[in-house]
Design an enzyme around this catalytic site. Sequence first.
Site, mmCIF file in Angstrom:
data_model
loop_
_atom_site.group_PDB
_atom_site.id
_atom_site.type_symbol
_atom_site.label_atom_id
_atom_site.label_comp_id
_atom_site.label_asym_id
_atom_site.label_seq_id
_atom_site.Cartn_x
_atom_site.Cartn_y
_atom_site.Cartn_z
ATOM 1 N N ASP A 284 49.688 66.996 47.532
ATOM 2 C CA ASP A 284 49.554 68.182 46.697
ATOM 3 C C ASP A 284 50.777 69.088 46.845
ATOM 4 O O ASP A 284 50.899 70.099 46.144
ATOM 5 C CB ASP A 284 48.258 68.931 46.984
ATOM 6 C CG ASP A 284 48.162 69.486 48.397
ATOM 7 O OD1 ASP A 284 49.060 69.204 49.215
ATOM 8 O OD2 ASP A 284 47.173 70.185 48.687
ATOM 9 N N SER A 285 51.713 68.686 47.692
ATOM 10 C CA SER A 285 53.025 69.338 47.731
ATOM 11 C C SER A 285 53.744 69.213 46.400
ATOM 12 O O SER A 285 54.756 69.889 46.179
ATOM 13 C CB SER A 285 53.887 68.755 48.856
ATOM 14 O OG SER A 285 53.913 67.335 48.792
ATOM 15 N N ASP B 77 46.326 62.902 47.912
ATOM 16 C CA ASP B 77 45.848 64.168 48.461
ATOM 17 C C ASP B 77 44.729 64.720 47.589
ATOM 18 O O ASP B 77 44.854 64.741 46.362
ATOM 19 C CB ASP B 77 46.993 65.181 48.469
ATOM 20 C CG ASP B 77 47.284 65.730 49.844
ATOM 21 O OD1 ASP B 77 46.404 65.648 50.722
ATOM 22 O OD2 ASP B 77 48.396 66.244 50.041
ATOM 23 N N LYS C 119 43.511 61.766 51.336
ATOM 24 C CA LYS C 119 43.765 62.653 52.470
ATOM 25 C C LYS C 119 43.096 63.992 52.189
ATOM 26 O O LYS C 119 43.172 64.504 51.071
ATOM 27 C CB LYS C 119 45.258 62.874 52.703
ATOM 28 C CG LYS C 119 45.547 63.795 53.903
ATOM 29 C CD LYS C 119 47.026 63.906 54.192
ATOM 30 C CE LYS C 119 47.735 64.823 53.233
ATOM 31 N NZ LYS C 119 47.285 66.240 53.340
ATOM 32 N N GLU D 32 42.554 68.021 53.778
ATOM 33 C CA GLU D 32 42.870 69.035 54.781
ATOM 34 C C GLU D 32 41.577 69.389 55.503
ATOM 35 O O GLU D 32 40.611 69.831 54.882
ATOM 36 C CB GLU D 32 43.512 70.246 54.122
ATOM 37 C CG GLU D 32 44.880 69.915 53.537
ATOM 38 C CD GLU D 32 45.685 71.140 53.161
ATOM 39 O OE1 GLU D 32 45.222 72.264 53.434
ATOM 40 O OE2 GLU D 32 46.768 70.957 52.590
ATOM 41 N N GLU E 3 50.192 68.632 61.449
ATOM 42 C CA GLU E 3 51.302 69.369 60.853
ATOM 43 C C GLU E 3 51.586 70.658 61.607
ATOM 44 O O GLU E 3 50.678 71.469 61.846
ATOM 45 C CB GLU E 3 51.006 69.692 59.384
ATOM 46 C CG GLU E 3 52.149 70.455 58.701
ATOM 47 C CD GLU E 3 51.997 70.568 57.207
ATOM 48 O OE1 GLU E 3 52.861 71.227 56.582
ATOM 49 O OE2 GLU E 3 51.032 70.017 56.648
#
Length: 273
Positions: A40-41, A79, A109, A111, A178
């Site tokens: 999602d970057s 993501d 993935k 968070e 991270e």
Amino acid sequence: MTTTRGLRDREEPITMLTAYDAQTAAVVDEAGIDVVLVGDSMGNTALGYDSTLPVTMADVRSRTAAVARAVEDALVVADMPFLSFGLEEAESVRNAGELLKEADADAVKIESGPHTVETTRRMTEVGIPVMAHLGLTPQHVNRLGGYTRQGTDEEAAAEILDLARAHEEAGAFALVLEHVPSNLAAAVTEALETPTIGIGAGADCDGQVLVVDDVIGLGEWSPPFSRQFGDVRGEMERAIEDYRDAVETGEFPGEEHAHVEEDLEDVYRPDDG
């Protein structure tokens, strides 16, 4: 072909890079990178946002499908964007399943936090491989007050370690750490059988991940824990400026870039009448 199970069995460090389009994904895959993350970057790098928060399921689905079409060997991980998980379990599982069914991702993935342990368990139970993500979680930037290092005191470090163990027990096949202290990342890696993949977490993780724009030197800025291995931005600037100059001076296009069809000469003869 890289598999989720294969990552656990690797002796060499795991390599992971982001990609958001087919051309970049093909280059990353051909280079032998183990995991391609459709992160999602993309919000910051490809879509022009100031954060990852505006990224939608439609954004991730479209770009994951493009990446998956270009990749032959790497594991493709999508993501899950902000608010696509963690609210209602059924909706979270449905969204994750959509990325596998419709976009051809191999895994998702998320968070992670205390609220994602049972979500991870349920996704794994129905056949959706989950990569967990602890430490700095950019989707929580408003709560964290910025992109600051996490796990810097004993209480916070213990919570990250406990959550890492909980997500491993829930079935996560890998864990991204991270922007945490390297000694904390080393302790988490030592405590888990699940492989850890670090970004700003030191050299003791089982693998490393970076944003591809940082690696190739495409952006104007990269975080201090990253490293630019190329200068793609500089090469693009030189090429585009050379193109501009060539067009403005009449150097391009030249005769070698055009074709004259002799059979069409009569079409363009002046009207004799």
